[in-house]
Design an enzyme around this catalytic site. Structure first.
Site, PDB file in Angstrom:
ATOM      1  N   GLU A 427      -2.449  -4.667   0.218  1.00 26.30           N
ATOM      2  CA  GLU A 427      -3.009  -3.418   0.744  1.00 26.30           C
ATOM      3  C   GLU A 427      -4.464  -3.586   1.162  1.00 26.30           C
ATOM      4  OE1 GLU A 427      -2.088  -0.408  -2.158  1.00 26.30           O
ATOM      5  OE2 GLU A 427       0.042  -0.891  -2.124  1.00 26.30           O
ATOM      6  N   GLU A 538       5.745  -3.743  -4.106  1.00 23.78           N
ATOM      7  CA  GLU A 538       5.666  -2.674  -5.108  1.00 23.78           C
ATOM      8  C   GLU A 538       6.165  -1.402  -4.470  1.00 23.78           C
ATOM      9  OE1 GLU A 538       1.444  -0.726  -5.436  1.00 23.78           O
ATOM     10  OE2 GLU A 538       1.183  -2.898  -5.607  1.00 23.78           O
TER      11      GLU A 538
END
Length: 639
Positions: A427, A538
Site C-alpha cells: 500500500e 490482506e
C-alpha cells in the site's frame, strides 16, 4: 492496513527529465536519428521562448519527434498518438508535450542523457549524472468541484493541498526529523509566471553524505483562480540548482492538448530468478499454475528470536488462534502470514527464525504452511500518518545506513531455507505509511530505488528462497497522477507476483461484495499484471464495530451486529473463486487468485478515553455463521 481505501482512476503524463542536455547535439544514435529533420515545417510562433533562445525556426539546431514514446520521422500531428516534440539549440531543449498541453525549456549541455520517453504513461524518463526533473499534470482533486464550480473552489483546494500535497514537506518538524533544511522560504509566488500561483519548496539534506541527490526543489503550479488542475514539478540534484529550477518554471506555458498520454510499459511477465533454489522453483510453479487458492489467516506478528518473553507469549497466542480457526473451518492453512518492520522502539528488527520454523516451514508439498512476510520500511508502525512530524527511513536506506541490517536479514531468511513470500512495503500508493510518496518529497522513484536496493542485497547474499510481490491500493491515495501505482514499479526482474488489498468494513450492514471489488481491480490491472500470479495480500469483511460516527457524534453499537451480512459476503466470495477456478468466463476476474490472507485483526480508535473497535475484522469464535461459510467454502478448495 487503514480503514479508508480510495483513490484515482485515470492517469495523465509525467515528464521526467534530467535538466542537463536533453536532445543535445552530441549523443547516441537513437537521439541523433532525427537530427536532419527540419523544424521549418513544424515550428510555431506560439512555442517561442525568447529567454532561452527559441524565437524562430532559424534558432533550432535539431528536432526529435516522439510518437507513443518512439522516435518518428513523421512530424505530422496525430491525435491518436502520445506526441512530444523536442527542439534544441546550442544550450537548451524546448519540449512540446501535446498530450498534457504544455511547453517547457530545459538547459542542455554536451552530456547527452539516455532517453526512455514513455517508461510509464505518467512518467517520462531521461537520466544523466546531474539531476532529474518530473513534471506531472494533476487533475484529480474532487474537493469543491461541482457542475457549478468545475475549476474548484479555494475552500476545496485548501484540504487537498494540506493533506494530499504538503502534509510532510510543509511540516517543519518533519523536515527537522528527516535531516532537511530549507534553502529559501516556502510559499506562494506570483513573480515566476504571469497569471499563475507557484508554491515552491527548496530543500537540502544535511546528514546523508551517500545520497545521490542532496537537493530537492518542488513546485505546485496552477493558474490563478484554478483550484482543480495544476502541475507538479519535482526536481532533485547533486548541487544547489534553485536558479536553474526557477528558470525552468519561467519557461512553462500551457497549450491546447492534442491526443492523450499512454502507458508504454511492457506488461510484467513471469521471470524466474536465476538464484532460486530447486525447492522454491518447484513451489512457485505449483503455486502459479494451481486451480485452487492458498489460504492464510493473519492473527499475530512473530517477534524476533532475542525477544525471549515476547516469543513465549506470541507462541501461545499464535498456537491458540491458528488452531481455533483451522479447527472451526476444518482446513489446514497453506500460508502463515506475519508482519515485520525495519525497526521498533529504537532497535532494528531481525527475522523471527524460531517462530517461523515452528509455525511455517512449508514448501507447498510437505503439509506445512508457506511463510508470508509483509516487510515494511517503518520504525514506528507507520506512525507518520498520525504524527506528520515523524520519521521516514526511506532516504537513510538510500544513504546506505541500513545495508548491514538488510544483509543480516538476508542471511537469516536464507538460513530459514524454505520458500518465503516477501510482500514488501504494501500500500505504498497511500498516505498512511512511512514509505509513501508523500513522505519521500513527492518522489516515487525513492520507493523504486529502495526496493531494488534491498532486493539486490538479498541476491548478493545468495538468498535463493524469496518470492517478491508488489501490493498497491485498488485506487491510489492521494488522488493524483504522480502517485499512481505505475510510478512505484521496481521493474519486472524484481517482482514475481502481484498482490492486492481488499476490504469491506461493513459498519452499515451493506458491505460491497468481494466480486464487485475484485472486478474493478481486475479490469484496471489485468493488462499489466495479468501474466503474474495474483495474491490477495490482506483482506476481510468486518461484522460491525463498537461505534459509528453519525452527524459528527459517537454512537455506541453492538460488536458483530452485521454477522449475517459478513457471512453472506464470505459465501459469495467462495462462489466467485470456485467459478473462476472452473473456467466460467463470467468470473474470469477470479480465475488467477492463487493466494489469499484474511486480516483477522481489528482496527481500533481512541474514543472518549477508551480504545474501541472501529472495524471488527477479527473472526471471533462467536461469529459462527461466518465460520460456517468458511467451512463450507473450504470443502471445494481442498487439494
Amino acid at each position: 492496513m487503514k480503514v479508508s481505501k480510495i483513490m484515482m482512476l485515470l492517469l495523465v503524463a509525467i515528464l521526467m527529465v534530467p535538466v542537463t542536455g536533453v536532445a543535445s547535439a552530441a549523443g547516441n544514435d537513437a537521439a541523433n536519428s532525427n537530427r536532419g529533420q527540419s523544424a521549418d515545417d513544424v515550428w510555431q510562433d506560439a512555442w517561442r521562448d525568447k529567454d532561452n533562445g527559441f524565437v524562430t525556426a532559424d534558432d533550432i539546431k535539431g528536432l526529435n519527434v516522439y510518437k507513443d514514446a518512439g522516435l518518428s520521422q513523421d512530424p505530422s500531428i496525430d491525435s491518436s498518438k502520445d506526441m512530444k516534440f523536442l527542439f534544441n539549440n546550442d544550450n537548451y531543449t524546448r519540449i512540446v508535450n501535446f498530450a498534457d498541453g504544455y511547453l517547457l525549456t530545459i538547459p542542455g549541455t554536451k552530456n547527452n542523457p539516455k532517453f526512455d520517453l514513455g517508461a510509464q504513461y505518467n512518467r517520462y524518463y531521461a537520466a544523466d549524472d546531474s539531476y532529474v526533473l518530473t513534471v506531472s499534470k494533476e487533475d484529480k482533486n474532487i474537493y469543491g468541484v461541482t457542475p457549478e464550480t468545475p475549476h474548484g473552489t479555494p475552500e476545496g483546494w485548501e484540504p487537498y493541498f494540506r493533506e494530499w500535497l504538503v502534509p510532510y514537506i510543509g511540516n517543519a518538524d518533519w523536515l527537522k526529523n528527516n535531516g532537511l533544511i530549507t534553502l529559501r522560504d516556502s510559499g506562494d509566488r506570483t513573480d515566476l509566471l504571469d497569471g499563475y500561483t507557484v508554491t515552491t519548496f527548496n530543500l537540502k539534506f544535511v546528514d546523508k553524505p551517500n545520497l545521490d541527490y542532496q537537493y530537492y526543489n518542488v513546485a505546485i503550479v496552477r493558474e490563478q483562480n484554478e483550484y482543480k488542475d495544476f502541475f507538479l514539478f519535482v526536481h532533485k540534484s547533486k548541487t544547489n540548482e534553485v536558479d536553474v529550477f526557477d528558470r525552468i518554471l519561467r519557461s512553462f506555458k500551457q497549450i491546447e492538448t492534442v491526443g492523450a498520454a499512454k502507458n508504454h510499459i511492457a506488461p510484467y511477465e513471469v521471470n524466474i530468478p536465476e538464484q532460486w533454489n530447486e525447492e522454491t522453483r518447484r513451489f512457485y510453479e505449483q503455486y502459479r499454475t494451481s486451480n485452487h487458492v492458498n489460504w492464510g489467516f493473519f492473527t499475530n506478528s512473530m517477534p524476533q528470536d532475542k525477544e525471549t518473553e515476547n516469543v513465549r507469549t506470541v507462541r501461545e497466542k499464535l498456537a491458540a488462534n491458528q488452531s481455533r480457526l483451522s479447527s472451526s473451518m476444518d482446513y489446514q492453512f497453506d500460508i502463515m502470514p506475519t508482519y515485520l518492520h525495519l525497526g521498533w522502539g529504537g532497535q532494528l528488527t531481525e527475522f523471527p527464525l524460531q517462530l517461523a520454523n515452528e509455525f511455517a516451514g512449508g514448501n507447498g508439498f510437505n503439509g506445512k504452511p508457506v511463510l508470508q512476510v509483509s516487510y515494511q520500511f517503518t520504525t514506528d508502525n507507520n506512525g507518520i500518518y498520525a504524527n506528520k512530524g515523524a520519521y521516514t527511513p526511506m532516504f537513510d536506506i538510500l544513504d546506505g545506513k541500513f545495508d548491514n541490517h538488510f544483509r543480516t536479514l538476508a542471511k537469516q531468511i536464507k538460513q530459514y531455507g524454505k520458500p518465503v513470500f516477501i510482500r514488501l512495503n504494501n500500500e505504498m500508493d497511500s498516505d498512511w505509511v512511512s514509505y509513501c510518496g508523500l513522505a519521500t518529497l513527492l518522489d516515487s522513484e525513492v520507493f523504486v530505488q529502495t526496493w531494488q536496493r534491498m532486493y539486490d542485497i538479498f541476491a548478493e547474499e545468495g538468498v535463493d528462497n524469496t518470492i517478491w510481490m508488489i501490493n498497491g491500493m485498488e485506487k491510489s491515495i492521494p488522488y493524483s497522477n504522480w502517485g499512481d501505482l505505475m510510478s512505484y514499479l521496481p521493474g519486472n526482474d524484481y517482482v514475481q507476483a502481484y498482490a492486492l488489498s481488499l476490504y469491506s468494513m461493513n459498519n452499515d450492514g451493506k458491505p460491497e461484495s468481494f466480486s464487485d471489488q475484485l472486478k474493478r481491480i481486475y479490469e484496471s490491472k489485468k493488462d499489466f499484471f495479468g501474466k503474474l500470479p495474483w495474491h490477495i495480500g490482506e483482506f476481510g469483511c468486518a461484522s460491525g464495530g463498537e461505534f459509528v460516527i453519525q452527524n459528527g457524534e459517537v454512537v455506541y453499537t453492538e460488536k458483530g451486529r452485521y454477522q449475517a451480512a459478513q457471512a453472506s459476503w464470505v459465501k459469495e466470495m467462495f462462489d466467485s473463486l470456485k467459478k473462476g477456478a472452473n473456467g466460467n468466463k463470467n468470473y474470469e476476474y477470479a480465475s488467477n487468485i492463487k493466494g489469499a490472507v484474511w486480516f483477522s485483526v481489528n482496527d481500533y480508535a481512541y474514543i472518549e478515553g477508551k480504545d474501541l473497535i472501529q472495524n471488527y475484522i477479527e473472526l471471533g469464535p462467536e461469529l459462527t455463521d461466518t465460520l460456517k461459510e468458511f467451512r463450507k467454502g473450504f470443502v471445494h478448495n481442498k487439494k
